[in-house]
Design an enzyme around this catalytic site. Structure first.
Site, PDB file in Angstrom:
ATOM      1  N   LYS A 106      51.289 -50.887  43.324  1.00 54.51           N
ATOM      2  CA  LYS A 106      51.144 -49.283  43.482  1.00 54.51           C
ATOM      3  C   LYS A 106      52.385 -48.494  43.239  1.00 54.51           C
ATOM      4  O   LYS A 106      53.553 -49.135  43.263  1.00 54.51           O
ATOM      5  CB  LYS A 106      50.814 -49.364  44.988  1.00 54.51           C
ATOM      6  CG  LYS A 106      51.887 -49.802  46.258  1.00 54.51           C
ATOM      7  CD  LYS A 106      53.083 -48.916  46.342  1.00 54.51           C
ATOM      8  CE  LYS A 106      53.769 -49.607  47.723  1.00 54.51           C
ATOM      9  NZ  LYS A 106      54.970 -48.677  47.778  1.00 54.51           N
ATOM     10  N   PRO A 151      57.373 -55.905  39.403  1.00 56.49           N
ATOM     11  CA  PRO A 151      58.584 -56.007  39.503  1.00 56.49           C
ATOM     12  C   PRO A 151      59.212 -56.541  41.063  1.00 56.49           C
ATOM     13  O   PRO A 151      58.354 -56.064  41.756  1.00 56.49           O
ATOM     14  CB  PRO A 151      59.473 -54.528  39.342  1.00 56.49           C
ATOM     15  CG  PRO A 151      58.373 -53.912  38.338  1.00 56.49           C
ATOM     16  CD  PRO A 151      57.045 -54.489  38.733  1.00 56.49           C
ATOM     17  N   GLY A 193      61.051 -54.140  43.674  1.00 57.15           N
ATOM     18  CA  GLY A 193      61.151 -52.907  42.967  1.00 57.15           C
ATOM     19  C   GLY A 193      60.279 -51.591  43.323  1.00 57.15           C
ATOM     20  O   GLY A 193      59.926 -50.756  42.714  1.00 57.15           O
ATOM     21  N   GLY A 194      60.058 -51.678  44.612  1.00 56.52           N
ATOM     22  CA  GLY A 194      59.221 -50.293  45.237  1.00 56.52           C
ATOM     23  C   GLY A 194      57.867 -50.365  44.918  1.00 56.52           C
ATOM     24  O   GLY A 194      57.345 -49.405  45.149  1.00 56.52           O
ATOM     25  N   MET A 195      57.148 -51.250  44.168  1.00 55.90           N
ATOM     26  CA  MET A 195      55.787 -51.379  43.845  1.00 55.90           C
ATOM     27  C   MET A 195      54.873 -52.435  44.570  1.00 55.90           C
ATOM     28  O   MET A 195      53.798 -52.649  44.502  1.00 55.90           O
ATOM     29  CB  MET A 195      55.725 -51.648  42.320  1.00 55.90           C
ATOM     30  CG  MET A 195      56.376 -50.544  41.509  1.00 55.90           C
ATOM     31  SD  MET A 195      55.894 -50.996  39.899  1.00 55.90           S
ATOM     32  CE  MET A 195      54.157 -50.631  39.811  1.00 55.90           C
ATOM     33  N   GLY A 196      55.416 -53.000  45.641  1.00 53.32           N
ATOM     34  CA  GLY A 196      54.388 -53.645  46.425  1.00 53.32           C
ATOM     35  C   GLY A 196      54.094 -55.063  45.821  1.00 53.32           C
ATOM     36  O   GLY A 196      53.157 -55.530  46.046  1.00 53.32           O
ATOM     37  N   SER A 214      53.546 -57.905  48.488  1.00 52.88           N
ATOM     38  CA  SER A 214      52.275 -57.362  48.945  1.00 52.88           C
ATOM     39  C   SER A 214      50.996 -57.784  48.437  1.00 52.88           C
ATOM     40  O   SER A 214      50.140 -58.042  49.128  1.00 52.88           O
ATOM     41  CB  SER A 214      52.392 -56.079  49.737  1.00 52.88           C
ATOM     42  OG  SER A 214      53.338 -55.777  50.564  1.00 52.88           O
ATOM     43  N   ALA A 215      51.042 -57.378  47.139  1.00 52.74           N
ATOM     44  CA  ALA A 215      49.787 -57.746  46.284  1.00 52.74           C
ATOM     45  C   ALA A 215      49.673 -59.231  46.327  1.00 52.74           C
ATOM     46  O   ALA A 215      48.557 -59.621  46.416  1.00 52.74           O
ATOM     47  CB  ALA A 215      50.107 -57.352  44.829  1.00 52.74           C
ATOM     48  N   ASP A 269      52.242 -52.646  53.163  1.00 49.88           N
ATOM     49  CA  ASP A 269      51.774 -52.422  51.977  1.00 49.88           C
ATOM     50  C   ASP A 269      50.438 -53.444  51.783  1.00 49.88           C
ATOM     51  O   ASP A 269      49.722 -53.128  50.602  1.00 49.88           O
ATOM     52  CB  ASP A 269      52.683 -52.663  51.062  1.00 49.88           C
ATOM     53  CG  ASP A 269      53.734 -51.325  50.629  1.00 49.88           C
ATOM     54  OD1 ASP A 269      53.348 -50.369  51.335  1.00 49.88           O
ATOM     55  OD2 ASP A 269      54.869 -51.566  50.045  1.00 49.88           O
TER      56      ASP A 269
END
Length: 319
Positions: A19, A111, A114-117, A120-121, A153
């Site tokens: 995200k 990443p 990387g601040g993209m979760g 969490s994914a 997240d």
């Protein structure tokens, strides 16, 4: 089951998106050590995959797939009970009547740190995969409640699309935004610690005498721009309260943002706590051209689009 030969292994493979925080307002440090946020999450077309395979032996094991597109030599991903996917499988085993042992093979594309979760994914994909693997029969709402136990997240990676996140980011409200926006993600070869970014934000605010307010909602202009796929309007209202702190910890991010905007990005921002940079492009053609330009600087640049659906099963195979 006494005879190992009667055990029929099965693999369920699930993909779940990373995200981008299209907006992120952060409140002051709370007494419990957390910060309230108001954010708009956008699921983008960069996916993690988890293949969950039932095993005759009890327990949970994890490996990383050789098909991962990240350079896994440069990142430290735990393969034990501290991994969020492991915790997701453990939660599902607790609530499933027919749980077996399970092996999780994770294909990493989002990443790390990387601040993209990305983690969490992985957890969201694991919840869905184990639900199917063990015929648990949980609804998406029930899975979302379990996801919330794993982190703010994780429920969004299950949901996908576009959503407003309040509270700690886990109070999700889906937002209507079917029109596509196009981005180029510039992936750093290092990570940033989310807690350290928040601590830096608090320090910078204190040094500047800034009294942050509790966020109560998101800018309706952001939601309107996403609904219409209006990149120009969206570019004018992107905001991330953590960006200054991320740049303080990783000054090279300022250069990346400058290079992107000088090569045609409508706007750019650090995604979440960083260090991934999200550059907004006019359309898919512009995003592809921008990514190509940035790669000439030696940057890892990936064109993506959003919104995309949340976690979903892509195969279910008896072995």
């Amino acid at each position: 089951m006494s005879a190992a030969g009667r055990f029929a292994a099965r693999t369920v493979r699930v993909k779940a998106p990373g995200k981008v925080n299209v907006s992120l307002a952060v409140g002051p440090l709370r007494a419990d050590g957390y910060h309230s946020v108001a954010s708009v999450y956008l699921a983008v077309s960069l996916y993690e995959e988890v293949a969950a395979t039932s095993t005759a032996a009890p327990g949970i094991t994890i490996s990383l797939s050789p098909e991962s597109t990240l350079d896994l030599d440069d990142v430290d991903i735990p393969l034990d009970s501290s991994n969020l996917a492991y915790k997701a499988a453990a939660i599902m085993a607790d609530v499933s009547e027919h749980a077996t042992g399970v092996h999780l093979e994770i294909t990493k594309r989002v990443p790390v740190a990387g601040g993209m979760g990305g983690g969490s994914a992985d957890a969201a994909a694991t919840l869905l995969a184990c639900d199917a693997l063990w015929n648990s029969g949980l609804s998406r709402e029930e899975l979302a409640h379990l996801a919330a136990e794993l982190g703010a997240d994780v429920p969004f990676s299950l949901l996908g699309g576009t959503a407003v996140g309040l509270g700690l980011g886990d109070e999700l409200s889906p937002a209507l935004a079917k029109a596509q926006t196009h981005w180029v993600l510039v992936v750093a070869n290092y990570g940033l610690s989310t807690p350290e970014v928040y601590r830096t934000l608090d320090r910078l605010r204190g040094a500047g005498g800034i009294d942050a307010e509790e966020p109560t909602g998101v800018d309706p202009q952001i939601l309107a721009a996403l609904r219409g796929g209006d990149a120009e309007s969206l570019g004018r209202v992107l905001v991330n309260d953590l960006q200054r702190a991320s740049i303080e910890l990783a000054p090279a991010l300022r250069d990346t943002l400058g290079i992107g905007e000088s090569h045609g990005a409508i706007a750019g921002m650090v995604s979440g706590s960083g260090p991934t940079v999200a550059l907004l492009a006019e359309d898919s053609v512009a995003a592809a051209a921008l990514a190509e330009d940035l790669q000439r600087y030696g940057l890892t640049a990936l064109p993506v689009h959003g919104p995309v659906p949340g976690a979903r099963i892509i195969s279910d195979t008896l072995l």
